[in-house]
Design a protein around this motif. Structure first.
Motif, mmCIF file in Angstrom:
data_model
loop_
_atom_site.group_PDB
_atom_site.id
_atom_site.type_symbol
_atom_site.label_atom_id
_atom_site.label_comp_id
_atom_site.label_asym_id
_atom_site.label_seq_id
_atom_site.Cartn_x
_atom_site.Cartn_y
_atom_site.Cartn_z
ATOM 1 N N GLU A 1 -7.888 7.721 0.404
ATOM 2 C CA GLU A 1 -8.032 5.868 0.926
ATOM 3 C C GLU A 1 -9.457 6.321 2.097
ATOM 4 O OE1 GLU A 1 -4.234 3.917 1.630
ATOM 5 O OE2 GLU A 1 -3.739 5.590 2.966
ATOM 6 N N THR B 1 -7.831 1.200 -1.399
ATOM 7 C CA THR B 1 -6.306 0.453 -0.406
ATOM 8 C C THR B 1 -7.163 -0.764 0.253
ATOM 9 O OG1 THR B 1 -6.022 1.850 0.830
ATOM 10 C CG2 THR B 1 -5.107 1.770 -0.873
ATOM 11 N N ILE C 1 1.006 -0.623 0.122
ATOM 12 C CA ILE C 1 -0.043 -0.017 0.400
ATOM 13 C C ILE C 1 1.012 1.166 -0.326
ATOM 14 C CG2 ILE C 1 -1.641 0.956 0.760
ATOM 15 C CD1 ILE C 1 -2.761 -1.290 2.799
#
Length: 198
Positions: free
Chosen positions: A175, A182, A143
């Protein structure tokens, strides 16, 4: 399945951070990564991400209702009018993170949010940095912590008077509000935003 995923008692796969306590699990299951497009809701997220800088998200989440109370539900119109008396009140409020720079930044960011209304508004600006593709992480190590888009968003916001909006903080925002997905491949939340396929 990724070793970074934990199967809960409910049989659902989540990353370790989201399996560590009930508050984080509920946030992960219902909110994190889902689209946020309203001005006030986005101002709240920008503010909380700024307060989180250097701290754990669990700390901020546990104080979220206190933050909402202290900052009038994150109504940018009301927060933009905060003066020295409000600043002192916030610095005395043990229910929030009492960081003078972050408190002043939140007030300045409310003023910058209002100024953006004449130029499309905060939601339009933030969502204009949605990338053409999203990461496909199988492990936490895969990530990213920032991206070209989060760097460009940070630069654009800073130019407009926003503070505590660096590239890493803005990637965390992206995110949280669904601009990127993610969620780890194998997580029960992957692809649930309706923006990105699983």
């Amino acid at each position: 399945m990724s070793e970074d995923l934990v199967i809960g008692a409910d049989g659902l796969a989540r990353p370790q951070w989201a399996a560590s306590n009930e508050l984080l699990r509920d946030y992960y299951d219902t909110e994190w990564g889902m689209p946020v497009t309203g001005e006030q809701a986005l101002f709240e997220r920008v503010s909380l991400e700024g307060f989180q800088s250097g701290l754990s998200w669990a700390t901020i989440l546990a104080k979220r209702e206190n933050f909402r109370s202290a900052f009038k539900g994150f109504d940018p119109q009301l927060v933009s009018a905060y003066g020295e008396q409000d600043y002192e009140r916030l610095m005395d409020d043990a229910g929030i993170v009492r960081n003078k720079l972050k408190i002043r930044a939140t007030i300045a960011n409310a003023q910058a949010t209002l100024a953006l209304r004449d130029d499309g508004g905060l939601p339009q600006l933030i969502w204009s940095f949605k990338p053409e593709r999203t990461p496909l992480p199988r492990t936490v190590a895969e990530i990213p912590t920032q991206s070209p888009e989060s760097s460009a968003l940070a630069k654009s916001l800073k130019k407009r008077g926003f503070k505590f909006v660096g590239p890493t903080t803005m990637f965390a925002l992206m995110e949280a509000i669904g601009i990127v997905d993610t969620h780890l491949i194998g997580s029960h939340r992957r692809g649930t935003s309706g923006i990105w396929p699983a």
